[in-house]
Design a protein around this motif. Structure first.
Motif, PDB file in Angstrom:
ATOM      1  N   SER A   7      49.350  39.730  30.003  1.00 41.75           N
ATOM      2  CA  SER A   7      49.687  38.380  29.539  1.00 41.75           C
ATOM      3  C   SER A   7      49.724  37.439  30.734  1.00 41.75           C
ATOM      4  CB  SER A   7      51.031  38.366  28.820  1.00 41.75           C
ATOM      5  OG  SER A   7      52.063  38.777  29.681  1.00 41.75           O
ATOM      6  N   GLY A   8      49.766  36.139  30.440  1.00 36.18           N
ATOM      7  CA  GLY A   8      49.932  35.152  31.498  1.00 36.18           C
ATOM      8  C   GLY A   8      48.688  34.376  31.873  1.00 36.18           C
ATOM      9  N   GLY A   9      47.560  34.697  31.265  1.00 34.79           N
ATOM     10  CA  GLY A   9      46.351  33.962  31.584  1.00 34.79           C
ATOM     11  C   GLY A   9      46.381  32.550  31.017  1.00 34.79           C
ATOM     12  N   GLY A  10      45.365  31.770  31.379  1.00 39.10           N
ATOM     13  CA  GLY A  10      45.294  30.401  30.884  1.00 39.10           C
ATOM     14  C   GLY A  10      44.311  29.583  31.670  1.00 39.10           C
ATOM     15  N   LEU A  11      44.354  28.288  31.419  1.00 45.22           N
ATOM     16  CA  LEU A  11      43.484  27.343  32.112  1.00 45.22           C
ATOM     17  C   LEU A  11      44.251  26.723  33.276  1.00 45.22           C
ATOM     18  CD1 LEU A  11      40.917  25.587  32.314  1.00 45.22           C
ATOM     19  CD2 LEU A  11      41.997  24.022  30.673  1.00 45.22           C
ATOM     20  N   VAL A  12      43.653  26.731  34.431  1.00 45.98           N
ATOM     21  CA  VAL A  12      44.295  26.183  35.625  1.00 45.98           C
ATOM     22  C   VAL A  12      43.247  25.456  36.462  1.00 45.98           C
ATOM     23  CG1 VAL A  12      43.999  28.325  36.933  1.00 45.98           C
ATOM     24  CG2 VAL A  12      45.826  26.730  37.561  1.00 45.98           C
ATOM     25  N   GLN A  13      43.666  24.420  37.139  1.00 47.49           N
ATOM     26  CA  GLN A  13      42.735  23.668  37.985  1.00 47.49           C
ATOM     27  C   GLN A  13      42.507  24.397  39.303  1.00 47.49           C
ATOM     28  OE1 GLN A  13      44.344  19.707  38.453  1.00 47.49           O
ATOM     29  NE2 GLN A  13      43.521  19.033  36.485  1.00 47.49           N
ATOM     30  N   PRO A  14      41.367  24.163  39.947  1.00 46.40           N
ATOM     31  CA  PRO A  14      41.147  24.746  41.284  1.00 46.40           C
ATOM     32  C   PRO A  14      42.297  24.393  42.224  1.00 46.40           C
ATOM     33  CG  PRO A  14      39.121  23.798  40.440  1.00 46.40           C
ATOM     34  CD  PRO A  14      40.202  23.399  39.470  1.00 46.40           C
ATOM     35  N   GLY A  15      42.720  25.395  42.982  1.00 49.73           N
ATOM     36  CA  GLY A  15      43.867  25.218  43.860  1.00 49.73           C
ATOM     37  C   GLY A  15      45.188  25.539  43.204  1.00 49.73           C
ATOM     38  N   VAL A  93      38.203  37.651  32.831  1.00 50.52           N
ATOM     39  CA  VAL A  93      39.235  38.366  32.087  1.00 50.52           C
ATOM     40  C   VAL A  93      39.852  39.372  33.052  1.00 50.52           C
ATOM     41  CG1 VAL A  93      39.768  39.859  30.146  1.00 50.52           C
ATOM     42  CG2 VAL A  93      38.016  38.077  29.912  1.00 50.52           C
ATOM     43  N   TYR A  94      41.163  39.317  33.166  1.00 47.76           N
ATOM     44  CA  TYR A  94      41.895  40.191  34.080  1.00 47.76           C
ATOM     45  C   TYR A  94      42.568  41.305  33.291  1.00 47.76           C
ATOM     46  CZ  TYR A  94      41.158  36.984  37.946  1.00 47.76           C
ATOM     47  OH  TYR A  94      40.575  36.216  38.929  1.00 47.76           O
ATOM     48  N   TYR A  95      42.439  42.509  33.822  1.00 51.50           N
ATOM     49  CA  TYR A  95      42.994  43.685  33.184  1.00 51.50           C
ATOM     50  C   TYR A  95      43.887  44.444  34.152  1.00 51.50           C
ATOM     51  CZ  TYR A  95      38.764  43.157  30.234  1.00 51.50           C
ATOM     52  OH  TYR A  95      37.766  42.692  29.421  1.00 51.50           O
ATOM     53  N   CYS A  96      44.952  45.022  33.663  1.00 50.55           N
ATOM     54  CA  CYS A  96      45.623  46.034  34.466  1.00 50.55           C
ATOM     55  C   CYS A  96      45.019  47.373  34.066  1.00 50.55           C
ATOM     56  CB  CYS A  96      47.132  46.006  34.336  1.00 50.55           C
ATOM     57  SG  CYS A  96      47.797  46.303  32.698  1.00 50.55           S
ATOM     58  N   ARG A 105      42.128  50.668  30.692  1.00 49.18           N
ATOM     59  CA  ARG A 105      42.682  49.336  30.919  1.00 49.18           C
ATOM     60  C   ARG A 105      43.168  48.743  29.604  1.00 49.18           C
ATOM     61  NH1 ARG A 105      37.047  48.899  31.012  1.00 49.18           N
ATOM     62  NH2 ARG A 105      36.184  47.321  29.596  1.00 49.18           N
ATOM     63  N   GLY A 106      43.899  47.644  29.711  1.00 49.40           N
ATOM     64  CA  GLY A 106      44.345  46.952  28.514  1.00 49.40           C
ATOM     65  C   GLY A 106      43.247  46.067  27.938  1.00 49.40           C
ATOM     66  N   LYS A 107      43.656  45.162  27.041  1.00 50.54           N
ATOM     67  CA  LYS A 107      42.689  44.268  26.410  1.00 50.54           C
ATOM     68  C   LYS A 107      42.407  43.042  27.261  1.00 50.54           C
ATOM     69  CE  LYS A 107      43.651  45.730  21.685  1.00 50.54           C
ATOM     70  NZ  LYS A 107      44.052  45.320  20.318  1.00 50.54           N
ATOM     71  N   GLY A 108      43.233  42.802  28.255  1.00 59.96           N
ATOM     72  CA  GLY A 108      42.955  41.741  29.199  1.00 59.96           C
ATOM     73  C   GLY A 108      43.558  40.404  28.836  1.00 59.96           C
ATOM     74  N   THR A 109      43.576  39.533  29.838  1.00 59.64           N
ATOM     75  CA  THR A 109      44.028  38.149  29.649  1.00 59.64           C
ATOM     76  C   THR A 109      43.057  37.245  30.392  1.00 59.64           C
ATOM     77  OG1 THR A 109      45.942  36.665  29.819  1.00 59.64           O
ATOM     78  CG2 THR A 109      45.635  38.228  31.629  1.00 59.64           C
ATOM     79  N   LEU A 110      42.640  36.169  29.733  1.00 59.68           N
ATOM     80  CA  LEU A 110      41.600  35.302  30.274  1.00 59.68           C
ATOM     81  C   LEU A 110      42.192  34.278  31.232  1.00 59.68           C
ATOM     82  CD1 LEU A 110      38.683  34.226  30.323  1.00 59.68           C
ATOM     83  CD2 LEU A 110      39.271  32.847  28.307  1.00 59.68           C
ATOM     84  N   VAL A 111      41.599  34.193  32.405  1.00 62.14           N
ATOM     85  CA  VAL A 111      41.938  33.172  33.390  1.00 62.14           C
ATOM     86  C   VAL A 111      40.723  32.265  33.574  1.00 62.14           C
ATOM     87  CG1 VAL A 111      42.508  32.726  35.806  1.00 62.14           C
ATOM     88  CG2 VAL A 111      43.598  34.637  34.588  1.00 62.14           C
ATOM     89  N   THR A 112      40.931  30.986  33.335  1.00 59.30           N
ATOM     90  CA  THR A 112      39.853  30.014  33.504  1.00 59.30           C
ATOM     91  C   THR A 112      40.276  29.001  34.554  1.00 59.30           C
ATOM     92  OG1 THR A 112      39.205  30.250  31.188  1.00 59.30           O
ATOM     93  CG2 THR A 112      38.376  28.321  32.375  1.00 59.30           C
TER      94      THR A 112
END
Length: 115
Positions: A7-15, A93-96, A105-112
């Motif tokens: 969990s914890g993924g999402g949309l974030v700006q560069p930096g 997509v980040y997975y542990c 691995r899990g199903k992942g969480t998307l980081v954009t």
């Protein structure tokens, strides 16, 4: 049966920064390593960071360049990845995972990472 839930993924700006979490269950051996791996669109899975659960000794892929920090809470069976100074190339997509290849691995969480 091993279960990994990210969990914890999402949309974030560069930096920007994000902290990913992974709830793990079903392990019978606590003397192990755990990893974060990722898969960018159209690319293979690549290893990001790992941590030795008993000692908390971390390892990171070269491209992390000091931007990411991996940690764990053994009492809560949680794994974390704190990511700072994110770049567009970190979009994935980040997975542990149990291993560096991400075989289990899990199903992942998307980081954009995008402006």
């Amino acid at each position: 049966q091993v279960q990994l839930v990210e969990s914890g993924g999402g949309l974030v700006q560069p930096g920007g920064h994000l902290t990913l979490s992974c709830a793990a269950s079903g392990f019978t051996d606590s003397n192990r390593w755990m990893y974060w791996v990722r898969q960018a669109p159209g690319k293979d899975i690549e290893w990001v960071s790992g941590i030795h659960l008993p000692s908390a000794f971390p390892i990171h892929a070269n491209f992390v360049k000091g931007r990411f920090s991996i940690s764990r809470d053994n009492a809560k069976n949680m794994l974390y990845l704190q990511m700072n100074n994110l770049e567009s190339e970190d979009t994935a997509v980040y997975y542990c995972a149990e291993d560096q290849q991400g075989t289990v691995r899990g199903k992942g969480t998307l980081v954009t990472v995008s402006s």
